[in-house]
Scaffold this motif. Sequence first.
Motif, mmCIF file in Angstrom:
data_model
loop_
_atom_site.group_PDB
_atom_site.id
_atom_site.type_symbol
_atom_site.label_atom_id
_atom_site.label_comp_id
_atom_site.label_asym_id
_atom_site.label_seq_id
_atom_site.Cartn_x
_atom_site.Cartn_y
_atom_site.Cartn_z
ATOM 1 N N LEU A 153 -10.834 0.741 -8.940
ATOM 2 C CA LEU A 153 -11.244 0.941 -7.544
ATOM 3 C C LEU A 153 -12.687 1.401 -7.420
ATOM 4 N N ASN A 212 0.192 2.559 -3.651
ATOM 5 C CA ASN A 212 -0.869 3.564 -3.558
ATOM 6 C C ASN A 212 -0.380 4.912 -3.043
ATOM 7 N N THR A 229 -6.209 2.772 -12.426
ATOM 8 C CA THR A 229 -6.384 2.583 -10.985
ATOM 9 C C THR A 229 -7.759 3.048 -10.542
ATOM 10 N N ARG A 280 -10.406 -2.922 -0.929
ATOM 11 C CA ARG A 280 -10.778 -1.746 -1.721
ATOM 12 C C ARG A 280 -10.615 -0.450 -0.929
ATOM 13 N N ILE A 325 -4.594 5.843 -2.239
ATOM 14 C CA ILE A 325 -4.622 6.742 -3.394
ATOM 15 C C ILE A 325 -4.891 8.179 -2.944
ATOM 16 N N SER A 348 -2.624 1.781 -7.750
ATOM 17 C CA SER A 348 -3.167 0.815 -6.802
ATOM 18 C C SER A 348 -2.493 -0.543 -6.922
ATOM 19 N N ILE A 408 0.831 -1.206 0.000
ATOM 20 C CA ILE A 408 0.000 0.000 0.000
ATOM 21 C C ILE A 408 0.868 1.259 0.000
ATOM 22 N N TRP A 422 -4.854 -2.975 -8.507
ATOM 23 C CA TRP A 422 -4.840 -2.976 -9.972
ATOM 24 C C TRP A 422 -3.634 -3.765 -10.466
ATOM 25 N N ASN A 450 -7.051 0.531 -0.384
ATOM 26 C CA ASN A 450 -6.473 1.013 -1.633
ATOM 27 C C ASN A 450 -6.922 2.436 -1.941
ATOM 28 N N ILE A 451 -8.184 2.717 -1.705
ATOM 29 C CA ILE A 451 -8.704 4.067 -1.962
ATOM 30 C C ILE A 451 -8.056 5.076 -1.021
#
Length: 439
Positions: free
Chosen positions: A272, A181, A268, A281, A288, A187, A177, A190, A284-285
């Motif tokens: 997501l 990210n 990405t 998820r 980002i 991501s 991460i 991804w 990951n968000i």
Amino acid sequence: MGDSKKYITAEELKKHNKADDLWISIQGKIYNATNWIKEHPGGDIPILNLAGQEATDAFIAFHPGTAWKYLNKFFTGYYLEDYEVSEVSRDYRKLCSEFAKAGLFEKKGHGVIYSLCFVAFLLFLTVYGVLYSNSFWIRMLCGGLLGLAWMQVSYLGHDSGHYLIMTTRGFNKLVQILAGNCITGISIAWWNWTHNAHHVACNSLDYDPDLQHLPVFAVSSSLFKSLNSTFYGRELTFDPMAKFFVSYQHFTFYPIVCVSRVNLFLQTLLLLFSKRKVTDRLMNILGIMVFWTWFPLLVSTLPNWTERVLFVLISFVVTGIQHVQFCLNHFAADVYVGQPKGNDWFEKQTAGTIDIACSPQMDWFFGGLQFQLEHHLFPRLPRCQLRKISPIVQELCKKHNLSYRSLSFFEANRWTIRTLRVAAMQARNLLWEAVNTHG
């Protein structure tokens, strides 16, 4: 007493090749993976691509010895009647066993610590130079340093996605991460989705997402037939726009690759915020969001828009060297159309990959991926071991009369441009035929 085992043929096994009816053979034993694909850490694509087949070599490549004990609960009670092991597979499996006994998969060296320290140093220099230097050239140099940091941190994300580079799975996921990210804005979810599919279906034009770049690039005229991408679930349309772009791809390759990072940001976000199941998820968000907080803030501290645009462009161009490298490893290699086969694993990896020859002093720059074939054959092997096993892989290729291509960085670029140019000329002929026909 007779053999009480129950057998099915390879033809019967092929019938169980759908997501809702998925059987697979490993060492001649048939397993029902229908429900497991929803939980598989590597995603559903790798198993779906080998559904209804014998897939022992692929299983060995991606899984540690501890994974074998989990197979029994999926055993159907059937065995593959016509199960055979080729001489190439036999030698490959022997190598895997020897490497495991020698502890090579666990001997990761100190590369991770060195890489983390190097990335931290590059990021420190970047931030310090941007915030405290009054020199235009120093600030632009910092853009280049940021691009170099992105390259190095991408290698860490790649490594952590293939094997545990840290002591626990939790720390390994944290590295993923942070590396993917938070620092690069790409991501890791991804990456896992596309990269695992690429490894299993190396250089299949309709199964490998790493070769599906229409409308801008096509490495083979087979893509002119508007193949259906099983990965994206859509047609790779070779329309007039694709004909035009592909016709000049040997000229546009480097400019486009230099800014291809923009496409990775877009891919990405599309994943997501899609309806597709994405592991972790939310994490990951959030990662980002960290990137899209610190990066714009850093750029905004530059004194004017000219410097801001140049800073971003320079960072992208430097990172573009890495994107070029990814293309060199596969664009000029052999391609094929169709589903990957589990019984020619070694042969497909040798055919679809090209190594980049470099001195040991440059291994850090290429992140181990200059040994592309070695990595594809043994994806769990730490990068510090790849140079050591390279002579062994070369000998095995020589023994079985298989390709082992190792080119200089310059020569690999030349091969890639030549491949793009051949396809471009074929596309240009089609383009002019269309113009002359329709006006």
